[in-house]
Motif scaffolding. Structure first.
Motif, PDB file in Angstrom:
ATOM      1  N   LEU A  10       0.813  -0.995   0.022  1.00 44.37           N
ATOM      2  CA  LEU A  10       0.243  -0.131   0.121  1.00 44.37           C
ATOM      3  C   LEU A  10       0.801   1.231   0.131  1.00 44.37           C
ATOM      4  N   GLY A  11       0.802   2.015  -0.970  1.00 40.86           N
ATOM      5  CA  GLY A  11       1.366   3.170  -1.085  1.00 40.86           C
ATOM      6  C   GLY A  11       2.684   3.144  -2.217  1.00 40.86           C
ATOM      7  N   SER A  12       2.848   4.110  -2.977  1.00 41.52           N
ATOM      8  CA  SER A  12       3.932   4.401  -3.882  1.00 41.52           C
ATOM      9  C   SER A  12       5.059   5.221  -3.927  1.00 41.52           C
ATOM     10  N   GLY A  13       5.068   5.770  -2.498  1.00 42.51           N
ATOM     11  CA  GLY A  13       6.106   6.732  -2.264  1.00 42.51           C
ATOM     12  C   GLY A  13       7.599   5.952  -2.502  1.00 42.51           C
ATOM     13  N   VAL A  14       8.537   6.720  -1.863  1.00 42.60           N
ATOM     14  CA  VAL A  14       9.881   5.975  -2.039  1.00 42.60           C
ATOM     15  C   VAL A  14       9.737   4.747  -0.883  1.00 42.60           C
ATOM     16  N   ILE A  15       9.165   4.826   0.108  1.00 41.93           N
ATOM     17  CA  ILE A  15       8.933   3.614   0.875  1.00 41.93           C
ATOM     18  C   ILE A  15       8.636   2.655   0.464  1.00 41.93           C
ATOM     19  N   GLY A  16       7.307   2.699  -0.040  1.00 43.34           N
ATOM     20  CA  GLY A  16       6.558   1.545  -0.817  1.00 43.34           C
ATOM     21  C   GLY A  16       7.411   1.070  -2.081  1.00 43.34           C
ATOM     22  N   LEU A  17       8.008   2.010  -2.725  1.00 47.91           N
ATOM     23  CA  LEU A  17       8.663   1.475  -3.925  1.00 47.91           C
ATOM     24  C   LEU A  17       9.911   0.631  -3.614  1.00 47.91           C
ATOM     25  N   SER A  18      10.686   1.170  -2.313  1.00 51.40           N
ATOM     26  CA  SER A  18      11.831   0.640  -2.140  1.00 51.40           C
ATOM     27  C   SER A  18      11.544  -0.789  -1.590  1.00 51.40           C
ATOM     28  N   SER A  19      10.293  -0.805  -0.892  1.00 51.98           N
ATOM     29  CA  SER A  19       9.958  -2.145  -0.130  1.00 51.98           C
ATOM     30  C   SER A  19       9.522  -3.138  -1.323  1.00 51.98           C
ATOM     31  N   ASN A 142      10.429   2.458 -12.836  1.00 49.59           N
ATOM     32  CA  ASN A 142      10.756   1.640 -13.881  1.00 49.59           C
ATOM     33  C   ASN A 142      11.197   0.523 -13.470  1.00 49.59           C
ATOM     34  N   MET A 143      11.886   0.351 -12.350  1.00 44.80           N
ATOM     35  CA  MET A 143      12.717  -0.628 -11.832  1.00 44.80           C
ATOM     36  C   MET A 143      11.723  -1.906 -11.450  1.00 44.80           C
ATOM     37  N   PHE A 144      10.513  -1.325 -10.733  1.00 45.77           N
ATOM     38  CA  PHE A 144       9.607  -2.334 -10.013  1.00 45.77           C
ATOM     39  C   PHE A 144       8.848  -2.886 -11.486  1.00 45.77           C
ATOM     40  N   LEU A 145       8.495  -2.120 -12.235  1.00 43.88           N
ATOM     41  CA  LEU A 145       7.649  -2.801 -13.391  1.00 43.88           C
ATOM     42  C   LEU A 145       8.664  -3.641 -14.440  1.00 43.88           C
ATOM     43  N   GLN A 147      10.885  -5.511 -13.088  1.00 49.20           N
ATOM     44  CA  GLN A 147      10.826  -6.769 -12.363  1.00 49.20           C
ATOM     45  C   GLN A 147       9.252  -7.713 -12.217  1.00 49.20           C
ATOM     46  N   GLY A 148       8.364  -7.017 -13.144  1.00 47.29           N
ATOM     47  CA  GLY A 148       7.083  -7.665 -13.361  1.00 47.29           C
ATOM     48  C   GLY A 148       6.054  -7.316 -12.223  1.00 47.29           C
ATOM     49  N   GLY A 149       6.402  -6.039 -11.646  1.00 39.36           N
ATOM     50  CA  GLY A 149       5.302  -5.490 -10.754  1.00 39.36           C
ATOM     51  C   GLY A 149       4.107  -4.889 -11.420  1.00 39.36           C
ATOM     52  N   THR A 150       2.988  -4.774 -10.591  1.00 42.35           N
ATOM     53  CA  THR A 150       1.797  -4.066 -11.187  1.00 42.35           C
ATOM     54  C   THR A 150       1.576  -3.021 -10.177  1.00 42.35           C
ATOM     55  N   PHE A 151       0.838  -1.968 -10.861  1.00 37.76           N
ATOM     56  CA  PHE A 151      -0.008  -0.942  -9.884  1.00 37.76           C
ATOM     57  C   PHE A 151      -1.411  -1.202 -10.261  1.00 37.76           C
ATOM     58  N   LYS A 152      -2.044  -1.012  -9.016  1.00 40.29           N
ATOM     59  CA  LYS A 152      -3.452  -0.569  -9.039  1.00 40.29           C
ATOM     60  C   LYS A 152      -4.030   0.669  -8.643  1.00 40.29           C
TER      61      LYS A 152
END
Length: 312
Positions: A10-19, A142-145, A147-152
């Motif tokens: 939950l959350g797409s700030g720097v904490i959410g993305l790094s996690s 871009n790194m998250f995407l 590596q196969g990540g998705t956003f909702k």
């Protein structure tokens, strides 16, 4: 990958993305649920350089900060596309400067008394890491995407809306409503965006709330530290005070303002990084980082991975 290995962040700030990124690298399938994404997160407003600030408890912030510093050195400043670079940092004071409580975890930190600007007589300096948020946030997405990540795109207002299983809560101030955390409060931060002028050092006077952060394409000037203030409007009084302070300290530079931004830092008496079981939900909380979100981001993310693994 089976559903039992899927994790919602939950959350797409720097904490959410790094996690999310470290969870992916540990073998999990990750989906991020978020109301806002870059460039519209609180993390996008941040001056974003390594400096432990407004975060507790120190005995945990210290190793999280050290881990992030080391991660950035090994993985980010070596990649030009990350927007992360080493940068000289100078903290100014008019009274005798004590070494900061985190001095032992960074190289080359020293006190200075000579050659300081204006009427300043003391300070300390070291080489920090600048996370240029205007570049770095896109880099993380871009790194998250890749590596196969998705956003909702999803707004969560209650734990009843969460799916069964493991959820990593990186909502920042949003956790106040969703998880009924009355201890969470905002620290308002207003910054100015100035045009490049040749200034090349991060400078901070915490007493005056004066900050200068030269980035690749602009300069961030700031920043207010206003507790329990949730006003997202730009205030002229804050703008004038910050600009006057910078001009007074460094009059030999031209300071042309191109814009202003406001963000609300999520603060509490201590960063919350722990597991909470709510019905069929296993919640891994990772929020309340105050002014140290970037500084502790990768260290906290590593602990998130350990906590998530403990739930499978």
């Amino acid at each position: 990958m089976s559903d039992k290995h899927k994790v919602i962040v939950l959350g797409s700030g720097v904490i959410g993305l790094s996690s999310a990124i470290l969870l992916q690298e540990s073998g999990f399938e990750v989906e991020i649920w978020s109301k806002q994404t870059t460039p519209n997160t609180t993390s996008d407003v941040a001056a974003a350089f390594w400096l432990p600030f407004n975060a507790e408890p120190r005995d945990k912030v210290l190793p999280w900060s050290k881990s992030t510093f080391e991660y950035a050195q090994a993985n980010l400043i070596t990649d030009i596309s990350s927007g992360c670079v080493t940068a000289p940092f100078l903290q100014l004071a008019n009274t005798s400067s004590k070494m900061p409580w985190w001095a032992d975890i960074v190289p080359n930190l020293k006190t200075v008394t000579d050659g300081l600007p204006g009427k300043y007589s003391n300070g300390f300096e070291f080489t920090t890491i600048l996370f240029d948020s205007s570049i770095y946030m896109d880099y993380l997405v871009n790194m998250f995407l890749k590596q196969g990540g998705t956003f909702k795109s999803k707004v969560i207002t209650s734990v009843d809306e969460l799916p069964d299983g493991v959820v990593v809560n990186c909502l920042g101030l949003g956790a106040k409503e969703v998880f009924s955390d009355a201890e969470l409060y905002p620290i308002r931060g207003q910054v100015l965006v100035a045009e490049k002028n040749g200034f090349n050092k991060i400078v901070l006077d915490p007493e005056k709330q004066m900050l200068i952060v030269p980035r690749k394409n602009d300069i961030i000037i700031g920043a207010t530290v206003q507790d329990n203030d949730n006003d997202l409007e730009v205030r002229k009084a804050d703008k004038d005070r910050m600009l006057d302070s910078v001009i007074d300290t460094f009059p030999d530079f031209q300071w042309k303002i191109a814009g202003a931004k406001v963000g609300l830092r999520p603060a509490r008496s201590s960063i919350r990084l722990e597991v909470e079981i709510i019905g069929n939900n296993k919640i891994v909380h990772n929020y309340g980082h105050g002014g140290s979100g970037y500084t502790v981001s990768w260290g906290c993310a590593k602990d998130v991975v350990d906590l998530v693994n403990s739930q499978f």
